[in-house]
Design an enzyme around this catalytic site. Structure first.
Site, short mmCIF file in Angstrom:
data_model
loop_
_atom_site.label_atom_id
_atom_site.label_comp_id
_atom_site.label_asym_id
_atom_site.label_seq_id
_atom_site.Cartn_x
_atom_site.Cartn_y
_atom_site.Cartn_z
N GLY A 1 0.80 -1.22 0.00
CA GLY A 1 0.00 0.00 0.00
C GLY A 1 0.84 1.27 0.00
O GLY A 1 2.04 1.26 -0.30
N CYS A 2 0.20 2.36 0.40
CA CYS A 2 0.76 3.69 0.20
C CYS A 2 1.97 4.02 1.08
O CYS A 2 2.69 4.97 0.79
CB CYS A 2 -0.32 4.75 0.41
SG CYS A 2 -1.60 4.74 -0.86
#
Length: 391
Positions: free
Chosen positions: A163-164
């Site tokens: 993810g980010c």
């Protein structure tokens, strides 16, 4: 006979891990945010949802994004209508796209970084490949190695589905590899393609539509190594410290699930509040050993999850408006590219510093911070030290 201590000492670098080159790449297909609501509701055959379209238009207006880049074109979506449904059976279609496009876009960024570095690719000893866009075996790290023609003995690391925050993760891993393997030169690549998560709108999941308004495609690449040869290598930033933490009371704040319908994202409204509430603790842990307590004395590279996160972090810490300028510029020009974002911001930071005649790669400042935020809620913190610019 050498002792184990002597062997270990000989294996370690003398100096800190240093970013030696940066490259970025995007697909050629540009999407302009002002036009996107009309485009999105047309290609997903959702134009009858007029009230929902207006909600989405407001999301796009508030996003502070002017432009994004996407592999998906209108032609591709017409050929694959299952991607345009909200929860259509589509994983095979998506996987067929990202398995080839993620390493291909990553190669574009890597070639630029290697060219800037100026050394033969045979000197690359390690590869870190990162993507949240699909999975495969052998992985995108293998495909990237083959596309670039790297040595078969290059040591590879593959990070999927992080993810980010993962732009910080790859820097933390690269730091450890460079500092504990004398002479190592680590190629770091983050490559993201939103074909894995594009889907049509629904009133039942407005958090999904937030992602549709924010996410873009992009790849960033770095060369990282310690003890640079200053006759042939040009340091950009040094890494002094790196850490990761889970924020308290944040479980379920950001979730992503790879299923038959593709990758779905689920966000709680209070994500900006959770991050801003805890960011001071992360900064104090990282910078108290250095003696920095005024956060305006740092240059800033923060993952731009969205404008609300940046606004609340800015307000909580009393940051001057210009502190997050590089971050906001990347958000405006590229959208949220998940793990690749902070690599784009590093590139923007060093280029802006040079354009503005600053004395260092960090806007004239010595110390800086890089933040990654993502599922967990997980925060990656990297302490950076700039290098002088000969302006």
């Amino acid at each position: 006979m050498a002792s184990i201590e002597e062997i270990r000492q000989a294996q370690r670098a003398d100096g800190p891990a240093t970013i030696l080159a940066i490259g970025t790449a995007t697909p050629p297909n540009a999407i302009y945010q002002a036009d996107y609501p009309d485009y999105y509701f047309r290609v997903t055959k959702s134009e009858h949802m007029t009230e929902l379209k207006e909600k989405f238009r407001r999301m796009c207006d508030k996003s502070m994004i002017k432009k994004r880049y996407m592999y998906l074109t209108e032609e591709i979506l017409k050929e694959n209508p299952n991607l345009c449904e909200y929860m259509g059976s589509s994983l095979d279609t998506r996987q067929d796209m990202v398995v080839s496009e993620v390493p291909r876009l990553g190669k574009e960024a890597a070639v630029k970084a290697i060219k800037e570095w100026g050394q033969p690719k045979s000197k690359i000893t390690h590869v870190i490949m990162c993507t949240t866009s699909g999975v495969d075996m052998p992985g995108a790290d293998y495909q990237l190695t083959k596309l670039l023609g790297l040595r078969p003995s290059v040591r590879r690391f593959m990070l999927y589905q992080q993810g980010c925050f993962a732009g910080g993760t790859v820097l933390r891993l690269a730091k450890d590899l460079a500092e504990n393997n004398k002479g190592a030169r680590v190629l770091v690549v983050c490559s993201e393609i939103t074909a894995i998560c594009f889907r049509g709108p629904t009133e039942a999941a407005l958090d999904s539509m937030v992602g549709q308004a924010l996410f873009g495609d992009g790849a960033g690449a770095l060369i990282v190594g310690s003890d640079p040869d200053l006759s042939i290598e040009r340091p950009l930033f040094q890494m002094a410290w790196a850490g990761q933490t889970l924020l308290p009371d944040s479980e379920g704040a950001i979730d992503g699930h790879l299923r038959e319908v593709g990758l779905t994202f689920h966000l709680l409204k209070d994500v900006p509040g959770i991050i801003s509430k805890n960011i001071t603790n992360a900064l104090e842990e990282a910078f108290s050993p250095i003696g920095v307590s005024d956060w305006n004395n740092l240059f800033w590279i923060a993952h731009p999850g969205g404008p609300a996160i940046l606004d609340q972090v800015e307000a909580k810490l009393g940051l001057k408006e210009e502190k997050l300028a590089a971050t906001r510029n990347v958000l405006s020009d590229f959208g949220n590219m998940s793990s690749a974002c902070v690599l784009f911001i590093l590139d923007e930071m060093r280029k802006k510093s040079l354009r503005d005649g600053a004395t260092t790669t960090g806007e004239g400042l010595d110390w800086g911070v890089l933040f990654g935020f993502g599922p967990g809620l997980t925060v990656e913190t990297v302490v950076l030290h700039s290098v002088p610019l000969n302006c």
